[in-house]
Design an enzyme around this catalytic site. Structure first.
Site, short mmCIF file in Angstrom:
data_model
loop_
_atom_site.label_atom_id
_atom_site.label_comp_id
_atom_site.label_asym_id
_atom_site.label_seq_id
_atom_site.Cartn_x
_atom_site.Cartn_y
_atom_site.Cartn_z
CG LEU A 8 9.00 -4.91 4.40
CD1 LEU A 8 10.26 -4.19 4.88
CD2 LEU A 8 8.15 -5.35 5.57
CD1 TRP A 20 5.52 1.84 -2.48
CD2 TRP A 20 5.01 3.69 -1.31
NE1 TRP A 20 4.34 2.34 -2.98
CE2 TRP A 20 4.00 3.48 -2.29
CE3 TRP A 20 4.90 4.80 -0.48
CZ2 TRP A 20 2.92 4.35 -2.44
CZ3 TRP A 20 3.82 5.65 -0.62
CH2 TRP A 20 2.85 5.42 -1.59
CE LYS A 25 9.06 -6.95 -3.78
NZ LYS A 25 9.46 -5.53 -3.58
CB SER A 27 -1.87 -1.66 -3.07
OG SER A 27 -1.44 -2.70 -3.93
CE1 TYR A 68 0.99 -14.47 -7.66
CE2 TYR A 68 2.02 -13.30 -5.83
CZ TYR A 68 1.58 -13.32 -7.13
OH TYR A 68 1.73 -12.21 -7.92
CD GLU A 119 -2.15 -2.84 7.18
OE1 GLU A 119 -3.07 -2.26 6.53
OE2 GLU A 119 -1.05 -2.35 7.37
CB CYS A 161 -3.01 1.60 5.06
SG CYS A 161 -2.18 1.08 6.57
CD GLU A 188 -5.47 2.92 0.20
OE1 GLU A 188 -5.09 2.93 1.38
OE2 GLU A 188 -5.29 1.94 -0.56
#
Length: 499
Positions: free
Chosen positions: A166, A168, A192, A246, A256, A268, A303, A393
């Site tokens: 997630l 912030w 998380k 981000s 990963y 996203e 965003c 951004e």
């Protein structure tokens, strides 16, 4: 949620809160296996709210094992859909009962205004979960066309163990966007939360357990990206990861996956979203109100914020004048004061990053000051289209203004970015509105307004803004399910069966 309280009443609620501080794994609060903790602070004051368990790879292993056990034994994944629906609806009722507590907790931990937490974040969180709960027994599988000798079924199955990473900026709402469809589909989830904003996710997990979501199905691991996010992304027994955050961090998750079990990944990520205002736009006062909301809502920590205003020269001065007037309706200050619309940025590090964009020599139309964790709503008139305030951004209440001469120039400039999350176009010409909306390369384009659609419309981006799936709407369920074909042979004769 009813009328807002007074500032003193919100402060009294805040003073009486019992902050959740431990990880939530297998239906219980637990300290990190290492015993480590980290401080979570109030961005508006710098005061330490609590010390929270700082999880690591060993906690990830433990949580994944418990989530896998829960999934494989079917305590949630094989419940009848209507039973899952009933439990999730009970969950939403508990959230509603504790809504005010959650709103204050969210404001304290994130710097968001109580005005937004009460009016947007908490109600939308509850609505999102209820919407996906109601959808559980309304999504049908399919039977494909086949000969009389066969039946071909196309069925959805839950992915399995899902990692949900997630951001912030909307801790509660992004939690709901992910757990809503993931739990509705029957998955076990490991959440998380962002290290800066962990408290509401932990409290929600406690309420989920109270509602009847079985142990092991909903787990929350506080901690840093390297300690929790990366181990989730690399874990061989995690079937999927959904990430919001981000672009820089999101780029790591496909790597990963490739270097582990090729788990599914949905991303996203960031945006540098254009708001195109053409010279035939009607009611500039209304346009100005939308632009101010798009740029400064949630302190620009959004965003899909309208961060690039692209306006035709003929109406620019009048539009900016009206925007400055509307910005007066966005007072900045203590997030727990209900009259304030602009709160503190989420952390000292993020405040310093946003403040660094407010350089001397810029043509400041509005604001431009930063102090003690707060950044004024700021409008900058920019001539250089390659300036970093235009390209990067910022993720703060900073709007850049770019001047164009024509529709074609405006659309080309709107697309001149690595991002493609959201955009808006303002015009009274229906043909130009539709053509412009189609021509702008973004996942969501609004016409004559700022917004992201609603729970029924898919949300996600193009290019560096993400891929792999969509939040919201029925489409959100696609990323948390797998499609299986079941081919049934109805023939009795051997020759027919092999023909």
């Amino acid at each position: 949620m009813g009328d807002l309280l007074t500032h003193d009443e919100y402060k009294a609620i805040a003073a009486g809160l019992d902050f959740p501080t431990q990880a939530f794994i297998d239906g219980a609060f637990r300290p990190a296996i290492s015993g480590k903790t980290f401080e979570t602070t109030n961005p508006a004051t710098g005061a330490v709210l609590a010390r929270v368990a700082s999880c690591g790879p060993e906690d990830v292993d433990f949580a994944v094992a418990k989530a896998r056990d829960a999934f494989e034994d079917g305590r949630w994944s094989r419940l009848h859909p209507t039973v899952r629906k009933e439990i999730l609806l009970r969950f939403t009722r508990l959230l509603k009962r504790n809504a005010r507590e959650l709103a204050v907790l969210e404001s304290l931990d994130s710097g968001k205004t109580i005005y937004d937490c009460e009016n947007v974040d908490v109600p939308e969180t509850i609505h999102c979960l209820a919407w996906h709960a109601e959808l559980i027994d309304k999504i049908y599988d399919q039977v494909s066309p086949a000969s009389d000798n066969h039946i071909a079924m196309v069925v959805r199955e839950p992915v399995g163990v899902v990692g949900l990473v997630l951001p912030w900026n909307f801790p509660l709402l992004m939690l709901a966007w992910k757990i809503g469809p993931a739990l509705a589909a029957g998955n076990s989830v490991i959440v998380k939360p962002a290290k800066e904003t962990t408290l509401t996710a932990l409290r929600v997990a406690e309420l989920a357990m109270e509602a009847g979501i079985p142990a092991g199905v909903f787990n929350v691991l506080p901690g840093g990206g390297a300690d929790v996010g990366e181990p989730l992304g690399r874990h061989m027994d995690v079937d999927m990861v959904s990430f919001t955050g981000s672009t820089e961090t999101g780029r790591r998750f496909p790597r990963y996956s490739a270097e582990s079990n090729l788990k599914e990944v949905t991303l996203e990520m960031g945006g540098k979203n254009p708001a195109v205002v053409l010279d035939d736009a009607e009611n500039l006062d209304r346009v100005a109100a939308h632009l101010v909301n798009g740029a400064f809502w949630n302190m620009g920590e959004n965003c899909s914020a309208s961060s690039r205003l692209i306006v035709q020269r003929g109406i620019k001065d009048e539009l900016l004048k009206r925007m400055v007037a509307h910005a007066r309706e966005w007072p900045m200050g203590d997030p727990l004061a209900p009259e304030n619309r602009v709160g503190a940025l989420v952390s000292k590090a993020h405040f310093e990053k946003v403040a660094s964009y407010l350089e001397k020599g810029q043509k400041i139309v509005l604001g431009g000051k930063a102090r003690d964790g707060f950044v004024e709503p700021t409008i900058i008139d920019v001539a250089d289209r390659d300036a970093k305030v235009v390209r990067e951004e910022i993720f703060g209440p900073v709007l850049t203004v770019l001047t164009v001469e024509s529709y074609d120039e405006a659309i080309a400039l709107a697309n001149d970015t690595e991002y493609g999350l959201a955009a808006s176009i303002y015009t009274a010409n229906a043909k130009r509105a539709i053509r412009g909306a189609r021509a702008i390369r973004a996942g969501t384009v609004t016409v004559n307004c700022f917004g992201e659609g609603d729970i029924t419309t898919p949300f996600g981006g193009f290019k560096s803004s993400g891929f792999g799936g969509r939040d919201n709407g029925i489409h959100a369920h696609d990323q948390y399910t797998r499609i299986k074909t079941i081919w049934i042979d109805l023939t009795d004769d051997v020759d027919e069966a092999v023909s």
